[in-house]
Design a protein around this motif. Structure first.
Motif, PDB file in Angstrom:
ATOM      1  N   TRP A   1       0.831  -1.188   0.000  1.00  0.00           N
ATOM      2  CA  TRP A   1       0.000   0.000   0.000  1.00  0.00           C
ATOM      3  C   TRP A   1       0.872   1.248   0.000  1.00  0.00           C
ATOM      4  N   VAL A   2       0.484   2.207  -0.827  1.00  0.00           N
ATOM      5  CA  VAL A   2       1.192   3.491  -0.940  1.00  0.00           C
ATOM      6  C   VAL A   2       0.353   4.557  -0.254  1.00  0.00           C
ATOM      7  N   GLU A   3       0.980   5.395   0.544  1.00  0.00           N
ATOM      8  CA  GLU A   3       0.273   6.488   1.205  1.00  0.00           C
ATOM      9  C   GLU A   3       0.132   7.663   0.251  1.00  0.00           C
ATOM     10  N   ARG A   4      -1.087   8.003  -0.097  1.00  0.00           N
ATOM     11  CA  ARG A   4      -1.344   9.180  -0.919  1.00  0.00           C
ATOM     12  C   ARG A   4      -1.524  10.439  -0.073  1.00  0.00           C
ATOM     13  N   GLY A   5      -1.516  10.267   1.231  1.00  0.00           N
ATOM     14  CA  GLY A   5      -1.570  11.414   2.127  1.00  0.00           C
ATOM     15  C   GLY A   5      -2.972  11.922   2.354  1.00  0.00           C
ATOM     16  N   GLN A   6      -3.048  13.157   2.818  1.00  0.00           N
ATOM     17  CA  GLN A   6      -4.329  13.746   3.154  1.00  0.00           C
ATOM     18  C   GLN A   6      -5.137  14.024   1.891  1.00  0.00           C
ATOM     19  N   LEU A   7      -6.435  13.911   2.019  1.00  0.00           N
ATOM     20  CA  LEU A   7      -7.325  14.316   0.938  1.00  0.00           C
ATOM     21  C   LEU A   7      -6.970  15.747   0.533  1.00  0.00           C
ATOM     22  N   GLN A   8      -6.864  15.975  -0.758  1.00  0.00           N
ATOM     23  CA  GLN A   8      -6.384  17.273  -1.262  1.00  0.00           C
ATOM     24  C   GLN A   8      -7.470  18.026  -2.023  1.00  0.00           C
ATOM     25  N   PRO A   9      -7.507  19.364  -1.965  1.00  0.00           N
ATOM     26  CA  PRO A   9      -6.697  20.211  -1.090  1.00  0.00           C
ATOM     27  C   PRO A   9      -6.939  19.893   0.385  1.00  0.00           C
ATOM     28  N   ALA A  10      -5.884  20.047   1.187  1.00  0.00           N
ATOM     29  CA  ALA A  10      -5.929  19.630   2.582  1.00  0.00           C
ATOM     30  C   ALA A  10      -7.010  20.385   3.351  1.00  0.00           C
ATOM     31  N   ARG A  11      -7.655  19.691   4.253  1.00  0.00           N
ATOM     32  CA  ARG A  11      -8.648  20.312   5.115  1.00  0.00           C
ATOM     33  C   ARG A  11      -7.955  20.970   6.300  1.00  0.00           C
ATOM     34  N   ASN A  12      -8.507  22.081   6.760  1.00  0.00           N
ATOM     35  CA  ASN A  12      -7.873  22.849   7.829  1.00  0.00           C
ATOM     36  C   ASN A  12      -8.564  22.692   9.172  1.00  0.00           C
ATOM     37  N   SER A  13      -9.600  21.857   9.228  1.00  0.00           N
ATOM     38  CA  SER A  13     -10.294  21.644  10.492  1.00  0.00           C
ATOM     39  C   SER A  13     -10.603  20.162  10.648  1.00  0.00           C
ATOM     40  N   PHE A  14     -11.084  19.792  11.799  1.00  0.00           N
ATOM     41  CA  PHE A  14     -11.426  18.416  12.133  1.00  0.00           C
ATOM     42  C   PHE A  14     -12.299  17.835  11.023  1.00  0.00           C
ATOM     43  N   SER A  15     -11.771  16.836  10.292  1.00  0.00           N
ATOM     44  CA  SER A  15     -12.466  16.263   9.127  1.00  0.00           C
ATOM     45  C   SER A  15     -12.276  14.757   9.136  1.00  0.00           C
ATOM     46  N   LEU A  16     -13.308  14.042   8.752  1.00  0.00           N
ATOM     47  CA  LEU A  16     -13.240  12.585   8.820  1.00  0.00           C
ATOM     48  C   LEU A  16     -14.330  11.955   7.952  1.00  0.00           C
ATOM     49  N   ASP A  17     -14.324  10.622   7.931  1.00  0.00           N
ATOM     50  CA  ASP A  17     -15.384   9.828   7.295  1.00  0.00           C
ATOM     51  C   ASP A  17     -15.510  10.091   5.800  1.00  0.00           C
ATOM     52  N   ALA A  18     -14.390  10.160   5.110  1.00  0.00           N
ATOM     53  CA  ALA A  18     -14.438  10.344   3.658  1.00  0.00           C
ATOM     54  C   ALA A  18     -14.985   9.092   2.984  1.00  0.00           C
ATOM     55  N   THR A  19     -15.804   9.320   1.962  1.00  0.00           N
ATOM     56  CA  THR A  19     -16.318   8.240   1.121  1.00  0.00           C
ATOM     57  C   THR A  19     -16.357   8.742  -0.310  1.00  0.00           C
ATOM     58  N   THR A  20     -16.576   7.838  -1.244  1.00  0.00           N
ATOM     59  CA  THR A  20     -16.610   8.213  -2.658  1.00  0.00           C
ATOM     60  C   THR A  20     -17.674   7.402  -3.379  1.00  0.00           C
ATOM     61  N   PHE A  21     -18.223   7.999  -4.457  1.00  0.00           N
ATOM     62  CA  PHE A  21     -19.212   7.288  -5.259  1.00  0.00           C
ATOM     63  C   PHE A  21     -19.240   7.883  -6.660  1.00  0.00           C
ATOM     64  N   MET A  22     -19.717   7.069  -7.610  1.00  0.00           N
ATOM     65  CA  MET A  22     -19.899   7.501  -8.989  1.00  0.00           C
ATOM     66  C   MET A  22     -21.373   7.750  -9.251  1.00  0.00           C
ATOM     67  N   HIS A  23     -21.654   8.830 -10.011  1.00  0.00           N
ATOM     68  CA  HIS A  23     -23.024   9.077 -10.421  1.00  0.00           C
ATOM     69  C   HIS A  23     -23.021   9.809 -11.750  1.00  0.00           C
ATOM     70  N   GLN A  24     -23.668   9.199 -12.744  1.00  0.00           N
ATOM     71  CA  GLN A  24     -23.799   9.777 -14.075  1.00  0.00           C
ATOM     72  C   GLN A  24     -22.446  10.208 -14.644  1.00  0.00           C
ATOM     73  N   GLY A  25     -21.469   9.305 -14.506  1.00  0.00           N
ATOM     74  CA  GLY A  25     -20.154   9.512 -15.086  1.00  0.00           C
ATOM     75  C   GLY A  25     -19.224  10.408 -14.295  1.00  0.00           C
ATOM     76  N   GLN A  26     -19.668  10.913 -13.160  1.00  0.00           N
ATOM     77  CA  GLN A  26     -18.850  11.804 -12.340  1.00  0.00           C
ATOM     78  C   GLN A  26     -18.577  11.153 -10.982  1.00  0.00           C
ATOM     79  N   ARG A  27     -17.318  11.183 -10.565  1.00  0.00           N
ATOM     80  CA  ARG A  27     -16.979  10.701  -9.232  1.00  0.00           C
ATOM     81  C   ARG A  27     -17.070  11.849  -8.239  1.00  0.00           C
TER      82      ARG A  27
END
Length: 471
Positions: free
Chosen positions: A138-164
């Motif tokens: 596993w490679v670390e891609r680091g923080q979700l970018q652009p980086a968040r500046n406050s308490f942030s968590l629970d990232a998820t992802t999904f595709m809809h109508q060709g857009q992620r």
């Protein structure tokens, strides 16, 4: 062709024969799926495996297991694929991992704090090109970018109508809100994130003002986003946001919030603080909600810190669909074998349900648990079956004066006999089921004029009314 009269063993080790053909049985699971695993996420992949990850109570590593069935995840070997850093960022509070397969690579989203500030929580991303993600590397891609500046968590992802899209929770002031953005790649988003939800209802503000843990299910021309609210004790509950599939998801006006939770603590079923869910698809193609809960109730007021309690457990149960196309999650079902619904063969839009404890046949049962029954070993004969109510554990389907009721087991021999049935291949369709009385052989549970009775069924119409599909 007649069904073979054999005994089947359920995932809980309960004998439920003589059995109808295998295709008559809905897919069931035994809860909990995993002890001491919170914030669960399950991905069903094209390689035939389910992949499962979750928060461990030590908050120090990311684990992964896989199996060819959902129930198989309960006993599948678990492997550590990544550990927290010994210092600096990604060194504390390793929370809520999710595993996704995007453009030929595996990605894990998770939250982490720093060793010098364990509450500096941010979302991070791992990547692997391995065919089997348990093998890595596993490679670390680091923080979700652009980086968040406050308490942030629970990232998820999904595709809809060709857009992620990327969605996550983030604190602003005293609130934890949900944000949404277009993804450029699995760890980078574009533009200013859209603020789509904040805690406003009383059930979202118990202990803390929280909207977090977004999860997406796209069905029936709509985008459904569940989220979790309030403190992570028994107050924790699941809410629902909805947007039309053709709407601009980055326009906050596209989203509506349901005023009441869709899954919450239930003292009758013994489940408290259900939340931080994900979705997957069962082997039969039905939608499944994956979430955690505890099997006891505790209070912050008694000095209890829920984040120090290791006993959130991963659970799974089927998602049903209302007539208007919206999801129905019912109640967090009791531990043990998950329940099924009995759908009439000759009126396929109608289900057995209890109302004021009389069993009847009705369409569009929105109080889902009224129509769910757990198939258990027969109360009077372990080679037969009994049907236990989901929202009234200890209450069973039984016949009394040839009427069918749901009543509490009083322990008497008569009750045990009245509540025990031989499971037969469907009298009108061998791929379904019929329920023959143990103490009145030749008489079956059947519907008539919207109510349920125990009667002989000598003609074709009677046999049809005594035949049910298990959903």
């Amino acid at each position: 062709m007649a069904a073979t009269a054999v005994l089947l063993t359920t995932a809980a080790g309960v004998l439920v024969g003589p059995a109808a053909p295998a295709q008559a049985a809905a897919v069931t699971f035994t809860n909990p799926l995993a002890e001491q695993r919170a914030d669960p996420h399950i991905h069903r992949h094209t390689d035939g495996y389910y992949y499962f990850t979750a928060t461990v109570p030590e908050y120090d590593r990311i684990v992964l297991r896989r199996a060819t069935t959902l129930q198989g995840l309960a006993t599948a070997p678990e492997r550590v694929i990544w550990r927290r850093h010994s210092s600096g960022e990604m060194g504390a509070h390793i929370w809520a991992p999710e595993i996704h397969f995007i453009d030929g690579r595996w990605y894990v989203y998770f939250a982490a704090g720093r060793t010098d500030d364990i509450w500096a929580i941010r979302p991070y991303v791992l990547e692997s090109s391995a065919a089997n993600p348990l093998d890595g590397p596993w490679v670390e891609r680091g923080q979700l970018q652009p980086a968040r500046n406050s308490f942030s968590l629970d990232a998820t992802t999904f595709m809809h109508q060709g857009q992620r899209y990327l969605a996550w929770a983030e604190y602003a002031g005293s609130n934890s809100n949900i944000y949404l953005a277009r993804a450029v790649n699995p760890w980078t988003y574009a533009g200013t994130p859209t603020f789509i939800a904040t805690p406003t209802y009383p059930w979202e503000t118990r202990g803390y003002r929280v909207n977090e843990g977004p999860a997406v299910l796209i069905r029936n021309g709509r985008v459904f986003m569940t989220y979790s609210a309030s403190a992570t004790d028994a107050s924790y509950a699941v809410g629902l946001l909805t947007a039309a599939a053709g709407s601009d998801l980055l326009n906050p006006a596209s989203w509506s919030k349901r005023a009441t939770p869709v899954l919450a603590s239930d003292s009758r079923t013994g489940q408290y603080g259900p939340g931080h869910n994900s979705f997957t698809v069962a082997e039969d193609g039905s939608d499944v909600i994956v979430y955690h809960s505890r099997n006891y109730e505790r209070y912050l007021g008694n000095g209890y810190d829920p984040l120090s309690d290791p006993n959130r457990r991963t659970r799974v149960q089927r998602v049903y669909w209302n007539a208007d196309g919206t999801p129905n999650f019912g109640v967090p079902v009791p531990d043990g074998l998950t329940p099924v619904r009995l759908r009439a063969h000759d009126l396929p839009d109608r289900y057995l349900r209890h109302w004021e404890f009389r069993v009847r046949l009705e369409p569009n049962v929105t109080n889902l648990a009224d129509s769910q029954f757990r198939i258990v070993a027969g109360l009077s004969n372990s080679s037969a079956i009994s049907l236990e109510s989901t929202n009234y554990p200890g209450y069973f389907l039984r016949h009394r004066n040839h009427q069918v009721w749901v009543e509490r087991n009083d322990g008497s021999n008569l009750f045990r006999q009245d509540a025990t049935f031989t499971r037969r291949a469907g009298l009108a369709d061998a791929a379904k089921v019929s329920l023959e009385s143990v103490n009145f052989p030749g008489q079956y549970v059947r519907h008539r004029d919207g109510l349920l009775y125990l009667e002989a069924v000598p003609d074709a119409a009677g046999r049809a009314s005594a035949t049910f599909a298990l959903d």
